[in-house]
Structures are given as structure tokens and as C-alpha cells.
Design an enzyme around this catalytic site. Structure first.
Site, mmCIF file in Angstrom:
data_model
loop_
_atom_site.group_PDB
_atom_site.id
_atom_site.type_symbol
_atom_site.label_atom_id
_atom_site.label_comp_id
_atom_site.label_asym_id
_atom_site.label_seq_id
_atom_site.Cartn_x
_atom_site.Cartn_y
_atom_site.Cartn_z
ATOM 1 N N TYR A 140 5.777 -5.252 -6.090
ATOM 2 C CA TYR A 140 4.944 -4.662 -7.131
ATOM 3 C C TYR A 140 5.903 -4.142 -8.202
ATOM 4 C CZ TYR A 140 1.319 -2.066 -9.493
ATOM 5 O OH TYR A 140 0.449 -1.623 -10.450
ATOM 6 N N GLU A 200 5.856 3.887 1.634
ATOM 7 C CA GLU A 200 6.418 5.060 0.962
ATOM 8 C C GLU A 200 6.835 6.136 1.957
ATOM 9 O OE1 GLU A 200 4.080 8.452 -1.282
ATOM 10 O OE2 GLU A 200 4.224 6.659 -2.541
ATOM 11 N N GLY A 210 0.831 -1.195 0.000
ATOM 12 C CA GLY A 210 0.000 0.000 0.000
ATOM 13 C C GLY A 210 0.867 1.247 0.000
ATOM 14 N N ARG A 211 0.306 2.369 0.402
ATOM 15 C CA ARG A 211 1.066 3.615 0.403
ATOM 16 C C ARG A 211 1.895 3.814 1.666
ATOM 17 N NH1 ARG A 211 -2.304 8.377 -0.249
ATOM 18 N NH2 ARG A 211 -4.232 7.206 -0.309
ATOM 19 N N CYS A 225 4.326 -6.500 -2.100
ATOM 20 C CA CYS A 225 3.924 -5.337 -2.879
ATOM 21 C C CYS A 225 4.895 -4.172 -2.661
ATOM 22 C CB CYS A 225 2.487 -4.978 -2.509
ATOM 23 S SG CYS A 225 1.633 -3.966 -3.728
ATOM 24 N N HIS A 226 4.401 -3.026 -2.169
ATOM 25 C CA HIS A 226 5.237 -1.857 -1.921
ATOM 26 C C HIS A 226 6.048 -1.971 -0.625
ATOM 27 C CE1 HIS A 226 2.553 -0.275 -5.006
ATOM 28 N NE2 HIS A 226 3.384 0.740 -5.163
#
Length: 199
Positions: free
Chosen positions: A139, A93, A89-90, A119-120
Site C-alpha cells: 500500500y 502494524e 489491514g491494521r 498491502c500493509h
């Protein structure tokens, strides 16, 4: 089965399935899971986002559930945990900008403890500089960060995983069955097959 104590590193707009599914599944088989977020305490919530694959050039994003944290970030001592889970997800980040998050992540890598990232989540591992010489997946948009961190990005289907020593990685939530199964193997978790009685 020996119960393991597992840490999950979260932030707002973590991918909904990638926090909910492992959080529940790992507890279901008897492990203790502490879900934490920088600057938040047990009982507080993080927002989640649902990332879906609907034929666009990248994933779509929709509001997910609110997820209640069950431990306080300020009280985390990485040495007290057996393994680490990093959902996507975000969240990765921006939580990778937190010095303590990076130190915690490095502890698990340097101690060769099991790490599951999806993923992220690989953005956090890259920022912590723990991918040198590792084969992993993520990802696809995170592949450049993997390469720049000294890792080898392996392009696999969304429902597959890459295992390298203590590290289990997957591109996205369709890989949950394999990602969690391989992580449980590294944890040493043995699951006996149960015969279900007909109702």
C-alpha cells in the site's frame, strides 16, 4: 501436485478480503493453510475490517467478518511450514511488535521459502528486516517503511504485483488474481484446466 503447508500471520482488524480470499483459495487447490494470531488459539476469532477505495485521500474502513483461527500461535514451528502469507489491514502494524512474529518471519526469508505479502503486510517484513535489496510493492503509505528497511518500493497499479525471487507482493486486494497466481507458481502448484459440463 505436492501439497504445501502454508502459515498465515494474522491479528485483529486484518483486512477481510486479504485473509478470507487467500485462506480459501489456497485450500481449494489442495494446500494446507494454518491461520494464527499471537496470544490466540485454534477456534478463537479475529475481527476483520473491509478497506475500500471510494475516492477519498485514503481507504475507508468498515467492519468485516469474524474469522476463525484454525491453529494456535504458541504451537507454531516455522520450520514445519513451506511458505508464509501476510495479509494487510491494521494487524501488521501491531503484530510486528511481537518478537516471535518477527522470528517466524525471518525464518521464511532466511530459508528462502515463498512469501506472499499484500498491502500493509509489508510493515511486518520491514520490521523483520528482511527487505534489504528486494524489489517489492505495498500500500503506497507503506513505501517509506520499505525504503527505510533497505528495499526498493515499486509503484504499480492496485491490481498488479511485484515478484523478486521467493517474494510476491501486491498493493491491495484488487491484485488477488495475479498475486495468488504468482504465489502458486513459486509454490510449484500446477492447476489443470477443467472443462465444465453444461448444466
Amino acid at each position: 501436485m505436492t501439497t504445501k503447508k502454508i502459515l498465515m500471520l494474522l491479528g485483529d482488524y486484518v483486512e477481510d478480503y486479504e485473509v478470507m480470499v487467500p485462506f480459501q483459495a489456497l485450500q481449494m487447490v489442495g494446500h494446507t493453510v494454518h491461520a494464527v494470531c499471537p496470544d490466540k488459539k485454534a477456534g478463537e476469532k479475529v475481527r476483520t475490517a473491509v478497506h475500500d477505495f471510494e475516492g477519498d485521500q485514503t481507504y475507508s474502513e468498515k467492519p468485516g467478518h469474524n474469522f476463525t483461527l484454525n491453529a494456535s500461535f504458541a504451537e507454531v514451528k516455522a520450520e514445519n511450514y513451506d511458505a508464509l502469507v501476510i495479509p494487510g489491514g491494521r494487524a501488521p502494524e501491531y503484530i510486528r511488535l511481537n518478537r516471535m512474529v518477527l522470528e517466524i518471519t525471518r525464518h521464511f526469508a532466511q530459508a528462502n521459502k515463498p512469501i506472499a505479502a499484500i498491502c500493509h503486510g509489508l510493515q511486518l517484513l520491514a520490521a523483520a528486516d528482511v527487505l534489504q535489496g528486494k524489489n517489492c510493492t505495498a500500500y503506497p503509505a507503506c513505501s517509506t517503511e520499505v525504503w527505510r528497511a533497505g528495499g526498493t518500493y515499486v509503484d504499480v497499479p492496485a491490481n498488479e504485483v511485484v515478484i523478486d525471487g521467493n517474494l510476491v507482493t501486491a498493493p491491495a486486494w484488487p491484485a488477488h488474481p495475479r498475486w495468488l497466481a504468482e504465489f502458486l507458481k513459486i509454490l510449484g502448484t500446477r492447476i489443470e484446466h477443467l472443462e465444465m459440463a453444461a448444466v
